[in-house]
Design a protein around this motif. Structure first.
Motif, mmCIF file in Angstrom:
data_model
loop_
_atom_site.group_PDB
_atom_site.id
_atom_site.type_symbol
_atom_site.label_atom_id
_atom_site.label_comp_id
_atom_site.label_asym_id
_atom_site.label_seq_id
_atom_site.Cartn_x
_atom_site.Cartn_y
_atom_site.Cartn_z
ATOM 1 N N SER A 100 0.830 -1.202 0.000
ATOM 2 C CA SER A 100 0.000 0.000 0.000
ATOM 3 C C SER A 100 0.865 1.254 0.000
ATOM 4 N N LEU A 104 0.983 4.265 -2.800
ATOM 5 C CA LEU A 104 0.851 5.703 -2.545
ATOM 6 C C LEU A 104 2.057 6.466 -3.084
ATOM 7 N N ILE A 107 1.401 6.979 -6.653
ATOM 8 C CA ILE A 107 0.433 8.051 -6.850
ATOM 9 C C ILE A 107 1.073 9.411 -6.627
ATOM 10 N N ARG A 108 1.861 9.497 -5.588
ATOM 11 C CA ARG A 108 2.488 10.774 -5.271
ATOM 12 C C ARG A 108 3.312 11.281 -6.447
ATOM 13 N N VAL A 111 0.946 12.699 -9.135
ATOM 14 C CA VAL A 111 0.042 13.818 -8.849
ATOM 15 C C VAL A 111 0.441 15.065 -9.627
ATOM 16 N N SER A 236 -4.514 -2.223 -3.090
ATOM 17 C CA SER A 236 -3.695 -1.005 -3.060
ATOM 18 C C SER A 236 -4.215 0.040 -4.032
ATOM 19 N N ARG A 238 -7.288 0.593 -4.781
ATOM 20 C CA ARG A 238 -8.431 1.247 -4.148
ATOM 21 C C ARG A 238 -7.945 2.264 -3.120
ATOM 22 N N LEU A 239 -6.900 1.889 -2.383
ATOM 23 C CA LEU A 239 -6.321 2.812 -1.413
ATOM 24 C C LEU A 239 -5.797 4.056 -2.109
ATOM 25 N N LEU A 242 -8.637 6.307 -3.000
ATOM 26 C CA LEU A 242 -9.120 7.039 -1.831
ATOM 27 C C LEU A 242 -8.190 8.196 -1.487
ATOM 28 N N ALA A 243 -6.897 7.913 -1.497
ATOM 29 C CA ALA A 243 -5.928 8.959 -1.157
ATOM 30 C C ALA A 243 -6.030 10.114 -2.140
ATOM 31 N N ASP A 246 -9.067 12.100 -1.360
ATOM 32 C CA ASP A 246 -8.765 12.931 -0.201
ATOM 33 C C ASP A 246 -8.043 14.191 -0.638
ATOM 34 N N ALA A 247 -7.021 13.973 -1.450
ATOM 35 C CA ALA A 247 -6.200 15.089 -1.918
ATOM 36 C C ALA A 247 -7.050 16.086 -2.692
ATOM 37 N N GLN A 249 -10.230 16.590 -2.376
ATOM 38 C CA GLN A 249 -11.139 17.318 -1.499
ATOM 39 C C GLN A 249 -10.426 18.468 -0.808
ATOM 40 N N VAL A 250 -9.211 18.218 -0.342
ATOM 41 C CA VAL A 250 -8.467 19.276 0.330
ATOM 42 C C VAL A 250 -8.152 20.405 -0.647
ATOM 43 N N ALA B 93 -2.471 18.693 -2.970
ATOM 44 C CA ALA B 93 -2.754 17.280 -3.215
ATOM 45 C C ALA B 93 -1.536 16.431 -2.859
ATOM 46 N N VAL B 96 -1.203 16.047 0.864
ATOM 47 C CA VAL B 96 -2.175 15.125 1.450
ATOM 48 C C VAL B 96 -1.725 13.674 1.249
ATOM 49 N N VAL B 97 -1.239 13.386 0.046
ATOM 50 C CA VAL B 97 -0.748 12.029 -0.207
ATOM 51 C C VAL B 97 0.445 11.731 0.700
ATOM 52 N N SER B 100 -0.740 10.694 3.993
ATOM 53 C CA SER B 100 -1.244 9.326 3.978
ATOM 54 C C SER B 100 -0.095 8.324 4.016
ATOM 55 N N ILE B 101 0.954 8.627 3.286
ATOM 56 C CA ILE B 101 2.125 7.751 3.296
ATOM 57 C C ILE B 101 2.677 7.653 4.721
ATOM 58 N N LEU B 104 0.645 5.388 6.857
ATOM 59 C CA LEU B 104 0.892 3.974 6.597
ATOM 60 C C LEU B 104 2.236 3.534 7.186
ATOM 61 N N MET B 235 -8.749 11.676 7.440
ATOM 62 C CA MET B 235 -8.517 10.993 6.181
ATOM 63 C C MET B 235 -7.446 9.919 6.291
ATOM 64 N N ARG B 238 -8.346 6.880 8.371
ATOM 65 C CA ARG B 238 -9.264 5.970 7.701
ATOM 66 C C ARG B 238 -8.509 5.102 6.695
ATOM 67 N N LEU B 239 -7.561 5.730 6.014
ATOM 68 C CA LEU B 239 -6.732 4.988 5.077
ATOM 69 C C LEU B 239 -5.940 3.909 5.816
#
Lengths: 274, 274
Positions: A100, A104, A107-108, A111, A236, A238-239, A242-243, A246-247, A249-250, B93, B96-97, B100-101, B104, B235, B238-239
């Motif tokens: 996971s 992330l 994803i980072r 972004v 992962s 899906r995680l 979600l992340a 979240d990003a 939304q912020v 963004a 935020v990621v 989350s990292i 985790l 956030m 929850r992750l």
DNA sequence: GTCCAGCATGTAGGAAAATTACAGAAATAT
DNA sequence: ATATTTCTGTAATTTTCCTACATGCTGGAC
């Protein structure tokens, strides 16, 4: 990024594949090259290189260099460990969390090259926001709806095909239709996105690049997470979705300014009393 | 790079110093901007920005963006960045990621000391598994139910207080009651866990340690994630909960052996056809 | 076997961005 | 007070990237 190129290499045409091969062989040089140079070096043409970039969720060649440097300077410490049948429960659990974290990180790195600004603008102006997803992605959609709702925006989550198709048929300009899918291969989701887009809604896909759904939507938030093939559920990714939400939304809350932040604070305070 | 700019800041002229200050204050935005944009934002002109770049050994502005992204994606910059009101959407963004990292990472460090083995044993023997949670944690519970269900186990998700209390009153030995909560402070959740425990069910809490709910349950999976206080929704925690449940599911699948793995494969294949 | 549809690829023109040349203003030294 | 040096902004130039369109190829239908 490089993983993604290597993985999708087989699905490319001959010319684009030459580009992929050259990039995979000289990643650091590729990151510093001009469009014309890369086209010449790989034995293809400039538009081919651009199409190659677009295929991986980038807006154009302008995003290629930053994306590569980021991928190359990323700490490669977290190597993926596959879960083995004889792992102790604790070890298996640790490996899953590692995967996971890995997702992330991926994803980072992506972004920066996502159309975050454009999507946030659309969301900020939206008449309503509709989140859609099936199965596990349905939970992501529901969660997102619950989360954006706290900004004071009209939100809905649709988690079954009939509802999604029905909504797409009555979508209107001003709506933002955000479709989540792990694989991006459900035909009805791509169709719904296309329909909603034709009706003037702003469509956003949160899925794997290069899939039908990704192509059907106006904006793409690429969400490619390397899954452990020993694990039969897309966890992962899906995680990562979600992340990313979240990003989003912020970022949206910031764009909306004080009013949004105030609503968030109030909705939080409402819970504190309980 | 940023250090170098800060160090040489004093030797610059007024206009170039304005550029330096702006870059130091908004490094992530600066990395993504065009020459004209940076010139305007820093209150100087385009040639001034180019001269600024040359002063740091760069060939021109073209080299500026890559250098910055490289500097920013170094591991050192991962540590804690709070979202600020004037952040560009993309930067917010990314932060935020990052958060989350971090969450985790925190979970990963704690997994080793959690009662994973005991919980997995209980789940493997369970007559039914009941996941409970309110609000955002309700989505976590629903997601978990959907996930464990694929192992072939009887699962339910309860996402409102009445249902949860009613279930607790009829819980039986052999049931596993897994309660998720961000804060762990909802009184009815703690009460439900206590009741179910008295009736012989195995109760598991996925929440912050030291809270009423954590104390009421038989097993505790501590889920403390440092939240950014500027963000008014839980956030990253929850992750972390989701990641932990993923880990639990995989660990459980391994413990159940071939039968479970086979069920997972079948449920995955069922989707592939679609 | 021939024709058409669809896709992949390349050519060329146009738009956008970065760079250079130059001229005016400010500061300092003489 | 003036000349010289340094710094800064405007405008033109050049480089670079992107898009519209034309071409050639592959695969299927008749």
């Amino acid at each position: 990024m490089l993983d993604l190129i290597a993985q999708r290499r087989g699905t490319l045409g001959p010319a684009e594949r030459r580009v992929a091969d050259w990039v995979l062989e000289h990643p650091r040089r590729a990151a510093r090259m001009r469009l014309a140079e890369l086209a010449a070096a790989s034995g293809s043409s400039e538009p081919t290189v651009i199409r190659f970039c677009r295929r991986f969720g980038l807006r154009g060649f302008r995003d290629f260099a930053p994306r590569m440097t980021e991928a190359l300077s990323r700490p490669a410490t977290y190597v993926h460990h596959h879960v083995q049948p004889d792992d102790a429960p604790v070890d298996a659990a640790t490996k899953v969390v590692d995967a996971s974290i890995q997702a992330l990180f991926a994803i980072r790195a992506q972004v920066a090259s996502m159309p975050v600004q454009a999507v946030v603008d659309a969301l900020a102006r939206a008449r309503q926001i509709v989140f859609a997803g099936l199965g596990a992605s349905g939970h992501v959609a529901a969660d997102a709806s619950h989360k954006f709702f706290r900004l004071g925006l009209p939100c809905t989550a649709l988690t079954d095909s009939p509802s999604i198709l029905q909504y797409a048929a009555i979508a209107e300009p001003g709506d933002v239709f955000l479709v989540t899918s792990h694989s991006g291969r459900w035909a009805e989701l791509a169709r719904a996105a296309a329909t909603a887009g034709e009706r003037g809604a702003c469509t956003v896909a949160l899925t794997e690049p290069g899939t039908p759904l990704a192509d059907a939507a106006r904006f793409l938030l690429p969400c490619h997470a390397p899954e452990d093939t020993n694990v039969y559920t897309p966890m992962s990714s899906r995680l990562a979705q979600l992340a990313l939400l979240d990003a989003l939304q912020v970022a949206l809350a910031l764009a909306m300014g004080d009013a949004a932040v105030d609503r968030l604070r109030r909705s939080k305070d409402a819970l504190q009393r309980g």
